[in-house]
Design a protein around this motif. Structure first.
Motif, PDB file in Angstrom:
ATOM      1  N   THR A  57      13.045 -13.485   8.973  1.00 17.37           N
ATOM      2  CA  THR A  57      14.292 -13.778   8.279  1.00 17.37           C
ATOM      3  C   THR A  57      15.184 -12.551   8.312  1.00 17.37           C
ATOM      4  N   GLN A  58      16.459 -12.765   8.168  1.00 20.17           N
ATOM      5  CA  GLN A  58      17.433 -11.671   8.243  1.00 20.17           C
ATOM      6  C   GLN A  58      17.127 -10.600   7.201  1.00 20.17           C
ATOM      7  N   ILE A 181      19.254 -11.091  12.170  1.00 19.72           N
ATOM      8  CA  ILE A 181      19.494 -12.521  11.964  1.00 19.72           C
ATOM      9  C   ILE A 181      18.158 -13.221  11.728  1.00 19.72           C
ATOM     10  N   ASN A 182      18.241 -14.460  11.260  1.00 20.33           N
ATOM     11  CA  ASN A 182      17.047 -15.299  11.231  1.00 20.33           C
ATOM     12  C   ASN A 182      16.741 -15.718  12.666  1.00 20.33           C
ATOM     13  N   ASP A 207      18.254 -16.752  17.620  1.00 22.66           N
ATOM     14  CA  ASP A 207      18.128 -17.844  16.659  1.00 22.66           C
ATOM     15  C   ASP A 207      17.741 -19.099  17.428  1.00 22.66           C
TER      16      ASP A 207
END
Length: 296
Positions: A57-58, A181-182, A207
């Motif tokens: 996750t971010q 980023i995720n 992503d």
């Protein structure tokens, strides 16, 4: 009879090929927005927990670069700031003596003035106290000016050191490698104990949940599409295995380009095509580089 059977078979194959060709409006490959995370600091890489296929996750920290020298520099600057603050003068305490002298002189001046009104003192005594009061007030102004300049200079020094501390803290923060980023790690370029330098690639992430199909349209097809159009995307898993997904057109190229060799269009005579991006929610089955088809 045998020739007739061969002819019927060839005709069936031809019709099937033509039907499959017209079944879809465009083809392309699945892509994702890939980010190459590079080092923002120089030093030994203590650890890098970013293996291919791992999902993060971010903001998750996945690595750390040596911070010892930066930490020691921060401690030095903090000690320097304490030294600067200890030199800051206590203005009220340092002018207390002069203000006490002024108060005493003022009382004596008022007493002589009362005596002069009663004709028990002469004019020279009152003038002497007025002169002494003026000298003391000038001394107080000089003290306040000097102490003010000293305080301002120390404040500037303190601010300068504080800025240096903030710079070191920013450098320390950049030693902690985080995920922007995720997404899923696609490639890893560095290993623990290696020397990281500013700009050295560490890993690549994308992503994989929000991907897009890059397809190509002929100029005649542009009339039937526009941004925001809902379309149906088919992921081609080979052996005639297709899986359909809802998609939305999010980008249409403003310039034509030559038809890529790996892309088929309904009009094989088209020399130039327009690229489009179709956003697709990936359920985990679609892989990057996989072929896809579109039905408008």
């Amino acid at each position: 009879m045998k020739k007739r059977y061969v002819f019927q078979t060839l005709l069936l194959i031809c019709l099937t090929a033509c039907g499959s060709k017209d079944e879809f409006d465009a083809t392309g490959t699945f892509e994702a927005t890939e980010i190459v995370v590079s080092s923002e600091a120089t030093g030994k890489l203590f650890y890098l927990n970013a293996e291919e296929g791992m999902h993060f996750t971010q903001g998750t920290e996945v690595g750390l670069i040596d911070t010892v020298q930066l930490y020691l520099k921060k401690r030095q600057l903090e000690a320097q700031m304490k030294s600067v603050e200890s030199q800051r003068p206590d203005i009220h305490r340092q002018i207390a003596a002069t203000k006490a002298q002024i108060a005493t002189a003022q009382r004596e001046r008022d007493r002589v003035e009362n005596l002069l009104k009663a004709q028990a003192a002469n004019r020279k005594q009152l003038d002497d106290w007025d002169s002494q009061l003026a000298v003391l007030n000038r001394q107080l102004e000089a003290q306040l000016s000097s102490l003010g300049n000293t305080t301002a200079s120390l404040t500037e020094q303190s601010s300068s050191v504080a800025i240096q501390v903030a710079q070191v803290e920013d450098q320390l923060k950049k030693c902690h490698i985080t995920v922007p980023i995720n997404g899923t790690i696609l490639a890893k370029y560095a290993e623990p104990s290696e020397l990281a330098t500013v700009g050295k690639p560490l890993f690549k992430i994308a992503d994989m949940e929000h991907i897009f199909l890059r397809a190509y349209l002929t100029s005649s097809q542009l009339e039937s599409v526009k941004l925001g159009n809902e379309v149906t995307v088919f992921a081609d898993f080979g052996n005639a295995q297709l899986r359909n997904y809802p998609g939305k057109i999010i980008w249409i190229s403003e310039e034509a380009e030559f038809t890529p060799k790996t892309i088929l269009t309904n009009d094989e005579r088209a020399n130039q095509v327009y690229a489009v991006k179709i956003a697709v929610e990936n359920d985990g089955h679609i892989k990057l580089g996989m072929y896809g088809k579109v039905k408008f």
